[in-house]
Design an enzyme around this catalytic site. Structure first.
Site, PDB file in Angstrom:
ATOM      1  CB  CYS A 149      12.760 -14.506 -12.521  1.00 46.00           C
ATOM      2  SG  CYS A 149      14.241 -14.400 -11.425  1.00 46.00           S
ATOM      3  CE1 TYR A 150      13.568 -10.822  -7.551  1.00 43.12           C
ATOM      4  CE2 TYR A 150      15.791 -11.437  -7.953  1.00 43.12           C
ATOM      5  CZ  TYR A 150      14.688 -11.266  -7.379  1.00 43.12           C
ATOM      6  OH  TYR A 150      14.856 -11.861  -5.820  1.00 43.12           O
TER       7      TYR A 150
END
Lengths: 351, 351, 351, 351
Positions: free
Chosen positions: C154-155
């Site tokens: 996600c990051y």
């Protein structure tokens, strides 16, 4: 000289709130805190928000050992699950300690009701006659004389304080009472269960424990004391996404019907007088005036319960609404209020 | 060929939700959106979350002008304050448009009740006989034939769908009904008022509008239709810190008392059958089973109302709980559901 | 005919989001979902919000068994912890399944880096040469040809999409890059740990994993591919009280300095052109214009990453900000986007 | 005898927090509160949460009138917008009052910088030489001697306390400093603007004011004082959905590079010593130890700033993180801390 206090089970939310209050109490010194899981750690490590208090940097959690604690403390708070609390209360009472129990173990007079609602035999029935239900606005004089206090549950406080004066005054019927309550998530305790994860509670509202929540037992026993007859109520708790706070809306039937504005006004005068007599000088009950209605944000962080009511001439009902901080007036603050009374401190000390 | 739709007052929360639904509706094209304050701006500027939809980049807000809109749209949604909505409905109906009104203007049959609850004379009483209360699960056939729909309020939907089948079946009494409702903040609309600022709502729970909320008027009129007798209910709305969702807890008195487990079980069978008959095949009502209770997080973003009930043998009451998204099943989704019906589209199209 | 899909580990937040997407995907049928803890239960019981979908009422969780799944599914999504995912990938690949892995197991080309950041030897190094990093906007053609996709973290997605075009175009230096990221709590998964309880996250903001978060490994490997030289970045993740969404603020040094307004304007034109070339026609990247800045609420629930940038003539830096839904573009949505590509479906199908 | 205090502009969030602190201050009596919009109402009506304090029931808001206030108060707090604050400061100073200004009007020494960042000429340049920047940990002795205090902004406090000791000790470079800050919504004040409505902030995270926020002016002026050279920093504020709290993450370049673990350890010892010397005995700065990182929930409701740092040997940077309550240490608490110093009270009185 300060009284020495200990907290058994200080790592939950109620325990943490007790720590906060007692660290700053003018007449009490915090002498011991216990927690199996945190044994050996300083208070400041487990609760960084207290780290600026000198005691928090030196006092370490220990394993709960009743004998050891009896030597260190004059007053012992039990912030433990029901059943377990009584196990500690017995030796602590025997050793001469004052015991303030935040669990349900000593809230009921009836062991049969305990068995019905808690699913086990009462663990220390011999102590029940000594225990006082720690609702100071209702049982102040008994609390002063007791050495074993059963601090009321969070929901019961939000229901009993509004209803008891009305029942005592005969202003409302003891039948058909409905209590619809909304509680913040700290009421569930610091349990690592998926149901209480942030993403499961945030942007969520839900009822639970319908229709027979355990707190009904103490609510009904206390209401029966006030009414002089057995009382059965309807109670629905809901979980809402705030850290703290309980908002309870009560539906009551006035003894006297009111259909005209004049009758409603006359009844209103009697309700106002009833609450003023009961709570007008109480430091921890705030009777709202004018158009104000309770809002948890106005009581969170305090030991105050606020209360407003409305007569509905369309339905003939009386609606009473209350707000409190579930961890303070609904738990630890009220427990300290009782301790203040029985130790002879000013009732508001540290609160 | 797609129907052309317009939304008058598209900058509020209900209007925005209508935009979302209609942008993705298979049988409708969004032809016009109006907003005085945003006139001239593209949908994508005002609502960045729609910016990836081609129509949102080209369609611009215009000032609301009934004549101009009548030429552009076959169906016009009114997301306006009460009173103002009727002003637009009159010329739009005259011009042959289908009108789906999300305000309260056409929800009541009685102009006297309108005056009592809305404090003004009804602005277009001549249209009332043509208006249908847009609760598809209750008035589906009338909706199909209508050209003027009064989409129900958010609270009323959460109360009427649970109660109407029980009243129709004679399973509960029409007296003594209590509805305790909790609503997310979007229910207050996108009004720049201090009461709805983040810091005033977050970590806060509060009742409001006690005891006589405007939605009572349409709730009671619809319940009376179902019961065949006038109905007066108790209704308490509360504001809770979630964006969306209404959770309603209803307290009802079964017609037949039940004291033994056998009687409770028999009554339970009848309630189950009643709801199954009413909603067993409805696409937008979910009857929960087993131990499940409604939770707003399971319906937010959908047009579904979910429902569970419990009999309380201690009090003799039936507790029914419902959850819905106040902006979808409680407003815009239900409005589109009605549009689908009267336009002959599949009822679930776009929802 | 629809492709048959299975999800191994479908009870976490990413798995649940995959279920949502695949239940509604036009070209895929959900054939199996696994979860040790929920084995035997229907999807609708575990996830009530899907209960209105017919498949959710019939499809039951099973225990994860690679051999059994290989017979039921053409495409298998792995929503498992790292290490474990590879154990399933090996037999599934051998059985001819397409594997889309949401864990970190196949994101890195370097087994040494895997060992450094994940603390164990890579469990299936023989598959690494077949794996493609599933960032469609960057590796679209390779994804089309692959049968083993490593869906990005996600990051990383929130950092790579903004930075890669700038590095490829030589507009910013590959040194000194700082990424400051804020993530909603669902990023921590559905783990019953006290740190992620509602009361621990609500009204709290905190950094964590400083300074060496595991996601650095894949971020730096992908940035190095784009820059043609090794890249080391600074990355600080923070936990904020929202369910979903990542907001990343990036601090970059333009290759060319700019001190006058003219130079800034000229550089701005080049940045605008760079992003337009990279993403102007991408369906899932939204380049914000005018004064708009990213806001997670405008992307939550979508597969879109939105992006804005500012040149700061006071400091000579370029600030780029992105927002995405961590569970969709940051996990399950992007995984489905890759599946669409390699299965030959429209890239936006079901998204 | 108690000092008499007045608050001009007491209806905003900072003003309300000042009221809370001063109502309970042992050496100060709250003599007057002003608010145009609430003039005539009692404190307890406007702020129900104070209703249990006797002063709150009797003290009424008045219109702000400098002459009248000068007669009633020894110390006057200005919780007003910039520009307006100076208009009150001039007559109050002339009348002999101590003035504690929470606006930006007296924070800068340079009238040119004021004009650049606030877009208007300074309204009272003649007072600038008397004003002291009210950061007690940095300017304690000057505060003691001053009668005009400029209480620092919320963001500046969270940046200056971590950075100033490092700059003074020459441990970090004065160039390339980046401050990435996250603020709760109360930082925006109690303004009825749609951007700060609950539904616009909840489930949202967003940067704003990029790249030139007004607070840069005072941050850079104070950092330049510490560094002895002009300082330009990068500062990005973000709005996050909490009521209170600022979390700042700072990226700094140590003067000495460190590549080996030994060099990192040696530098770490110097940083530890630097912070211990600066803040080891400060009551309102908490230096976190071990693995602890700042969390706003541990400082909200207190006047404490907490601080932790990490050296990143991969990038050669020093990361410093701080957390504070934006309304207390970032505004009203710090203002009272300064008042305590200049009035000769214990520095922690009432805090």
């Amino acid at each position: 000289m300060k009284q020495r206090a200990a907290i058994i089970g200080a790592s939950g939310y109620s325990g943490e709130e007790l720590v906060r209050i007692l660290l700053n109490h003018p007449h009490v010194g915090l002498a011991a805190v216990t927690s199996r899981q945190n044994a050996g750690q300083a208070l400041s490590q487990v609760f960084p928000r207290f780290a600026s208090h000198p005691t928090a940097r030196t006092l370490r959690f220990s394993d709960p050992d009743a004998a050891a604690l009896a030597g260190k403390a004059d007053v012992v708070f039990l912030a433990l699950p029901h059943g377990l609390a009584a196990e500690y209360a017995v030796p602590l009472m025997a050793a001469g300690c004052i015991v303030i129990d935040l669990s349900a173990d000593f809230r009921l007079h009836s062991t049969a009701t305990y068995r019905e609602f808690y699913g086990q035999d009462h663990p220390a029935p011999q102590l029940l006659s000594q225990a006082v239900y720690g609702l100071p606005e209702v049982h102040r004089e008994q609390i002063r004389k007791s050495r074993l206090i059963a601090a009321p549950g969070c929901y019961p406080t939000s229901i009993l304080l509004p209803v008891i004066p009305l029942l005592r005054a005969g202003l409302v019927r003891s039948t058909g009472i409905i209590a619809d309550s909304l509680s913040g998530v700290s009421g569930a305790g610091r349990k690592a269960e998926a149901d209480y994860l942030f993403c499961e509670c945030n942007e969520s509202v839900r009822p639970y424990g319908v229709p027979k929540h355990r707190h009904l037992s103490e609510i009904e026993e206390q209401l029966a004391l006030a009414a002089g007859v057995p009382v059965t109520i309807q109670f629905t708790p809901h979980l809402i996404p705030v850290n703290r706070g309980i908002l309870t809306t009560l539906y009551l039937a006035p003894t006297d019907s009111f259909s005209s504005p004049e009758e409603a006004a006359a009844l209103g005068v009697r309700i106002t007088a009833c609450y003023a007599a009961a709570y007008g000088t109480e430091p921890f009950v705030r009777l709202l005036e004018g158009r104000a209605l309770p809002d948890t944000k106005n009581v969170v962080g305090t030991n105050i319960l606020e209360l407003a009511w409305r007569l509905d001439s369309r339905t003939g009902r009386l609606i009473v609404m209350s707000a409190e901080d579930n961890l303070i007036k609904g738990a630890s603050g009220q427990a300290v209020q009782s301790m203040n009374l029985l130790c002879g401190f000013p009732e508001t000390a540290g609160l």
